[in-house]
Design an enzyme around this catalytic site. Structure first.
Site, PDB file in Angstrom:
ATOM      1  N   GLU A  84      79.895 -39.811 -21.969  1.00 52.52           N
ATOM      2  CA  GLU A  84      78.658 -40.576 -22.108  1.00 52.52           C
ATOM      3  C   GLU A  84      78.887 -41.946 -21.485  1.00 52.52           C
ATOM      4  O   GLU A  84      79.816 -42.664 -21.859  1.00 52.52           O
ATOM      5  CB  GLU A  84      78.224 -40.711 -23.559  1.00 52.52           C
ATOM      6  CG  GLU A  84      76.894 -41.455 -23.684  1.00 52.52           C
ATOM      7  CD  GLU A  84      76.263 -41.376 -25.066  1.00 52.52           C
ATOM      8  OE1 GLU A  84      75.481 -42.289 -25.395  1.00 52.52           O
ATOM      9  OE2 GLU A  84      76.554 -40.411 -25.812  1.00 52.52           O
ATOM     10  N   GLU A 109      82.021 -47.815 -21.951  1.00 53.18           N
ATOM     11  CA  GLU A 109      81.203 -48.959 -22.369  1.00 53.18           C
ATOM     12  C   GLU A 109      81.984 -50.254 -22.145  1.00 53.18           C
ATOM     13  O   GLU A 109      82.930 -50.540 -22.874  1.00 53.18           O
ATOM     14  CB  GLU A 109      80.818 -48.813 -23.842  1.00 53.18           C
ATOM     15  CG  GLU A 109      80.005 -49.962 -24.396  1.00 53.18           C
ATOM     16  CD  GLU A 109      78.712 -50.170 -23.638  1.00 53.18           C
ATOM     17  OE1 GLU A 109      78.626 -51.188 -22.929  1.00 53.18           O
ATOM     18  OE2 GLU A 109      77.806 -49.321 -23.739  1.00 53.18           O
ATOM     19  N   ASP A 136      84.232 -49.689 -15.847  1.00 54.74           N
ATOM     20  CA  ASP A 136      83.144 -49.134 -15.061  1.00 54.74           C
ATOM     21  C   ASP A 136      83.289 -47.618 -14.960  1.00 54.74           C
ATOM     22  O   ASP A 136      84.342 -47.109 -14.567  1.00 54.74           O
ATOM     23  CB  ASP A 136      83.161 -49.771 -13.670  1.00 54.74           C
ATOM     24  CG  ASP A 136      82.031 -49.290 -12.788  1.00 54.74           C
ATOM     25  OD1 ASP A 136      81.059 -48.729 -13.320  1.00 54.74           O
ATOM     26  OD2 ASP A 136      82.115 -49.473 -11.564  1.00 54.74           O
ATOM     27  N   ASP A 158      70.714 -49.521 -18.198  1.00 57.81           N
ATOM     28  CA  ASP A 158      70.040 -50.721 -17.711  1.00 57.81           C
ATOM     29  C   ASP A 158      69.265 -50.358 -16.444  1.00 57.81           C
ATOM     30  O   ASP A 158      69.848 -49.872 -15.476  1.00 57.81           O
ATOM     31  CB  ASP A 158      71.074 -51.806 -17.407  1.00 57.81           C
ATOM     32  CG  ASP A 158      70.448 -53.173 -17.172  1.00 57.81           C
ATOM     33  OD1 ASP A 158      69.332 -53.225 -16.606  1.00 57.81           O
ATOM     34  OD2 ASP A 158      71.064 -54.180 -17.554  1.00 57.81           O
ATOM     35  N   LYS A 162      64.447 -55.455 -10.958  1.00 56.06           N
ATOM     36  CA  LYS A 162      64.155 -56.231  -9.757  1.00 56.06           C
ATOM     37  C   LYS A 162      64.672 -55.511  -8.518  1.00 56.06           C
ATOM     38  O   LYS A 162      65.780 -54.994  -8.499  1.00 56.06           O
ATOM     39  CB  LYS A 162      64.780 -57.619  -9.858  1.00 56.06           C
ATOM     40  CG  LYS A 162      64.175 -58.480 -10.960  1.00 56.06           C
ATOM     41  CD  LYS A 162      64.801 -59.856 -10.987  1.00 56.06           C
ATOM     42  CE  LYS A 162      64.181 -60.705 -12.100  1.00 56.06           C
ATOM     43  NZ  LYS A 162      64.787 -62.065 -12.161  1.00 56.06           N
ATOM     44  N   ASP A 194      63.036 -44.773 -20.676  1.00 63.96           N
ATOM     45  CA  ASP A 194      61.615 -45.024 -20.900  1.00 63.96           C
ATOM     46  C   ASP A 194      61.038 -45.884 -19.773  1.00 63.96           C
ATOM     47  O   ASP A 194      59.908 -46.362 -19.881  1.00 63.96           O
ATOM     48  CB  ASP A 194      61.403 -45.726 -22.245  1.00 63.96           C
ATOM     49  CG  ASP A 194      62.108 -47.074 -22.307  1.00 63.96           C
ATOM     50  OD1 ASP A 194      63.306 -47.126 -21.985  1.00 63.96           O
ATOM     51  OD2 ASP A 194      61.462 -48.070 -22.682  1.00 63.96           O
TER      52      ASP A 194
END
Length: 257
Positions: A84, A109, A136, A158, A162, A194
């Site tokens: 994950e 993470e 990473d 994330d 932009k 979402d």
């Protein structure tokens, strides 16, 4: 969520108008790159103790993973390994590890507070089938042998909304190719977001890869969570605020090389 899906086998994803690609001059995520904060709120004393004592026992150096693959990280032995990427507070990862004790789970993470939260849960539930990497995920994938993973989950990443930051998104042509390399045939990449634009971006990138098939035959296949899915804290917040997520599953085809 406004992702358009037709109700037939292997529906086509939105076109480039929905998710413009390649206009930043950099399609692929730079190897070993990480964008964002690594630490936020101050940790509680017990969390600090766990980061200092438990994390080193569960962490590992990807460069030391040998030909036997990531399964060798686990004791007792596991039947398969899943990853994950960006597990946040760890709600989904912990639930998966408890539900599938014969599988090994690697959580990636770089955010220290997320690591501290999952360490508390690992200790509380005496979980033995989770290993952690505080770096990473693209660096980890690069160190894995071919066909060594059963599944890769990317849940509410994330979105870097932009346009000048699109190159920072995890889903890029290079990472799609790397996921195809490390997933075993019939393995899956699962993506939840979402954010309409990131869903369209992901569909477009996966659609142009010959190595993946989108597992959606009807709208319910992407509008509803898959069976056994554990909602994260962020996911619950999005629902309260009226944002509907898409749940995308892609199968690694046997013809991939």
């Amino acid at each position: 969520m406004t992702v358009v899906v037709s109700d037939h086998q292997n529906p086509r994803p939105p076109g480039d108008d929905a998710a413009p690609l390649g206009r930043t001059g950099n399609r692929d995520r730079p190897p070993g790159s990480f964008f964002g904060r690594r630490k936020g709120h101050r940790l509680r004393p017990h969390q600090n103790d766990l980061v200092a004592q438990l994390l080193p026992r569960l962490g590992f150096d990807p460069a030391r993973i040998g030909p036997s693959g990531p399964a060798a990280l686990f004791d007792p032995p596991v039947d398969e390994t899943r990853i994950e990427i960006g597990f946040g507070g760890g709600e989904h990862l912990v639930a998966e590890a408890l539900a599938f004790p014969r599988a090994g789970f690697i959580g990636c993470e770089p955010y220290v507070n997320g690591m501290a939260k999952i360490l508390v849960q690992i200790e509380a539930h005496a979980i033995r089938n989770i290993r952690l990497f505080a770096g990473d995920a693209s660096q980890l994938l690069a160190c894995l042998p071919p066909a060594s993973l059963a599944r890769i989950d990317l849940i509410h990443p994330d979105p870097w909304p932009k346009r000048r930051h699109w190159k920072r998104r995890f889903v890029q042509d290079a990472t799609v190719a790397e996921m195809a390399r490390v997933l075993r045939p019939e393995g899956e990449f699962r993506f939840v977001s979402d954010i309409d634009d990131y869903c369209a971006w992901t569909l477009t990138h996966l659609a142009r890869s010959p190595d993946f098939l989108w597992l959606a035959e009807r709208s319910a296949d992407w509008q509803d969570p898959w069976s056994g899915y554990t909602m994260t804290r962020y996911g619950r917040k999005a629902m309260r605020e009226g944002r509907r997520a898409a749940y995308l599953r892609f199968r690694r085809e046997r013809t991939a090389v």
